[in-house]
Design a protein around this motif. Structure first.
Motif, PDB file in Angstrom:
ATOM      1  N   VAL A  96       0.817  -1.211   0.000  1.00 53.14           N
ATOM      2  CA  VAL A  96       0.000   0.000   0.000  1.00 53.14           C
ATOM      3  C   VAL A  96       0.850   1.261   0.000  1.00 53.14           C
ATOM      4  CG1 VAL A  96      -1.912  -1.156   1.129  1.00 53.14           C
ATOM      5  CG2 VAL A  96      -0.172  -0.018   2.531  1.00 53.14           C
ATOM      6  N   GLU A  97       2.167   1.103  -0.111  1.00 55.81           N
ATOM      7  CA  GLU A  97       3.017   2.290  -0.161  1.00 55.81           C
ATOM      8  C   GLU A  97       4.305   1.971  -0.899  1.00 55.81           C
ATOM      9  OE1 GLU A  97       5.176   1.743   4.199  1.00 55.81           O
ATOM     10  OE2 GLU A  97       3.576   3.213   3.951  1.00 55.81           O
ATOM     11  N   GLY A  98       5.044   3.018  -1.239  1.00 56.47           N
ATOM     12  CA  GLY A  98       6.344   2.854  -1.863  1.00 56.47           C
ATOM     13  C   GLY A  98       6.284   2.263  -3.264  1.00 56.47           C
ATOM     14  N   ARG A 111       3.509  -0.310  -4.370  1.00 56.53           N
ATOM     15  CA  ARG A 111       2.209   0.291  -4.663  1.00 56.53           C
ATOM     16  C   ARG A 111       2.214   0.926  -6.054  1.00 56.53           C
ATOM     17  NH1 ARG A 111      -1.736   3.906  -0.864  1.00 56.53           N
ATOM     18  NH2 ARG A 111      -3.277   4.385  -2.473  1.00 56.53           N
ATOM     19  N   THR A 112       3.318   1.558  -6.421  1.00 60.81           N
ATOM     20  CA  THR A 112       3.409   2.179  -7.747  1.00 60.81           C
ATOM     21  C   THR A 112       3.321   1.138  -8.844  1.00 60.81           C
ATOM     22  OG1 THR A 112       4.753   4.014  -6.901  1.00 60.81           O
ATOM     23  CG2 THR A 112       4.871   3.578  -9.256  1.00 60.81           C
ATOM     24  N   SER A 138      -6.386   3.730  -5.436  1.00 63.34           N
ATOM     25  CA  SER A 138      -6.967   2.876  -4.402  1.00 63.34           C
ATOM     26  C   SER A 138      -7.002   1.412  -4.787  1.00 63.34           C
ATOM     27  CB  SER A 138      -8.395   3.332  -4.078  1.00 63.34           C
ATOM     28  OG  SER A 138      -9.261   3.060  -5.164  1.00 63.34           O
ATOM     29  N   GLU A 142      -5.695  -1.138   3.673  1.00 63.28           N
ATOM     30  CA  GLU A 142      -5.587   0.237   4.139  1.00 63.28           C
ATOM     31  C   GLU A 142      -6.217   0.422   5.520  1.00 63.28           C
ATOM     32  OE1 GLU A 142      -7.279   2.616   1.066  1.00 63.28           O
ATOM     33  OE2 GLU A 142      -5.548   2.401  -0.257  1.00 63.28           O
ATOM     34  N   ASP A 154      -9.714   7.648   0.735  1.00 62.94           N
ATOM     35  CA  ASP A 154      -9.273   9.036   0.735  1.00 62.94           C
ATOM     36  C   ASP A 154     -10.187   9.856  -0.165  1.00 62.94           C
ATOM     37  OD1 ASP A 154      -7.957  11.437   0.317  1.00 62.94           O
ATOM     38  OD2 ASP A 154      -6.003  10.522   0.071  1.00 62.94           O
ATOM     39  N   ASP A 159       1.281  15.092  -4.950  1.00 67.16           N
ATOM     40  CA  ASP A 159       2.475  14.272  -4.778  1.00 67.16           C
ATOM     41  C   ASP A 159       2.864  13.716  -6.142  1.00 67.16           C
ATOM     42  OD1 ASP A 159       4.523  12.657  -3.965  1.00 67.16           O
ATOM     43  OD2 ASP A 159       3.257  11.139  -3.027  1.00 67.16           O
ATOM     44  N   THR A 216      -2.478  12.486  -6.530  1.00 73.46           N
ATOM     45  CA  THR A 216      -1.421  11.495  -6.720  1.00 73.46           C
ATOM     46  C   THR A 216      -1.568  10.847  -8.095  1.00 73.46           C
ATOM     47  OG1 THR A 216      -2.811   9.741  -5.795  1.00 73.46           O
ATOM     48  CG2 THR A 216      -1.342  10.892  -4.261  1.00 73.46           C
TER      49      THR A 216
END
Length: 299
Positions: free
Chosen positions: A89-91, A94-95, A130, A140, A149, A163, A215
């Motif tokens: 879910v990050e970093g 996630r991308t 998402s 999440e 979000d 971002d 984002t």
């Protein structure tokens, strides 16, 4: 969207009636359009495409996702992208996961794009940011049905940050974003006789210049470029991943070309279109290599 199957155009209307046709007449653009058309025609004529085009399409989607993720800061080896099933879910994970989801989603949105480009852009951002579904909710820490979000799936509002570390150009305010998105949508819905490459480059450039979402703007912009190239008929089977070519030319060249587009000068806009054309040609080269590999495997 109007246009011939390989991005060429018939006798154009008056430039004042079709701004994209005006861009198509900029110095060097016709050469880029012609080079792209010839390259796409060649790969579509490959013997492997007669029976195994679905395999080429799948491989192009994977390689395109890898290229798009690389431009957003997650430059993973192709085999790493191929084998991984866990995307956090990050970093960087996630991308990469977002790029893969977008690659799968883009082909499902062609009919909607022709009716409502803005709706498609919102959907692309939702998918990228998402992922949707209960697995994402759980990852999440949200309960099923709990909203994600509130910035996801809609253009940013006044004061909301963006971002997008790769793009450091001045950020248009929310009112300008809304106005230019509306103008882009009306331009696309009106139809154009401009070559597909020109339309795709403008859509890509506008979205990167505006960064309309909080984002994932780069990922969304490249997915939208893919939708235009496929929906226009230039690349109907989605086998020419421009994302591969953008990544191969490098992040510095990508940003420099975008700066030319944002400058609004004829030279800068023409250079951006040429950059996008070269990206498609490199995508063609990638899929030609895939065709050759499949042919050798079948021999």
């Amino acid at each position: 969207m109007a246009g011939n199957s390989r991005g060429t155009s018939p006798a154009p209307p008056k430039a004042s009636d079709d701004p994209l046709v005006t861009l198509a007449s900029l110095p060097g653009v016709a050469d880029s359009v012609d080079s792209v058309r010839k390259g796409v025609d060649r790969v579509y004529g490959h013997r492997v495409m007669r029976r195994r085009s679905n395999e080429v399409t799948s491989e192009a989607a994977l390689r395109g996702a890898r290229g798009s993720a690389a431009l957003s800061g997650a430059d993973w080896a192709l085999e790493e992208v191929r084998r991984r099933t866990d995307f956090g879910v990050e970093g960087e994970p996630r991308t990469v996961g977002a790029a893969l989801r977008l690659s799968a989603e883009a082909g499902q949105l062609l009919s909607v794009w022709r009716q409502s480009p803005l709706r498609v852009l919102a959907r692309l951002h939702l998918v990228a940011a998402s992922g949707g579904g209960r697995s994402t909710e759980a990852a999440e820490g949200r309960h099923p049905g709990e909203p994600a979000d509130e910035t996801v799936g809609r253009p940013r509002l006044a004061g909301e940050p963006v971002d997008e570390p790769l793009i450091e150009l001045a950020l248009p305010d929310a009112d300008e974003v809304a106005g230019r998105l509306d103008g882009l949508s009306r331009l696309l819905l009106a139809g154009t006789e401009a070559p597909a490459l020109v339309t795709a480059a403008v859509v890509h450039g506008e979205l990167l210049a505006l960064r309309p979402f909080a984002t994932c703007n780069g990922l969304v912009a490249r997915a939208a470029e893919r939708i235009v190239l496929v929906g226009s008929g230039l690349d109907p089977k989605s086998i020419c991943p421009a994302e591969v070519g953008h990544a191969e030319q490098g992040r510095a060249a990508y940003v420099a070309a975008l700066e030319g587009y944002v400058s609004g000068t004829p030279e800068g806009v023409a250079a951006w279109i040429a950059h996008c054309g070269r990206a498609v040609e490199l995508g063609v080269r990638e899929s030609t290599a895939v065709c050759e590999a499949l042919q050798r495997g079948a021999a």
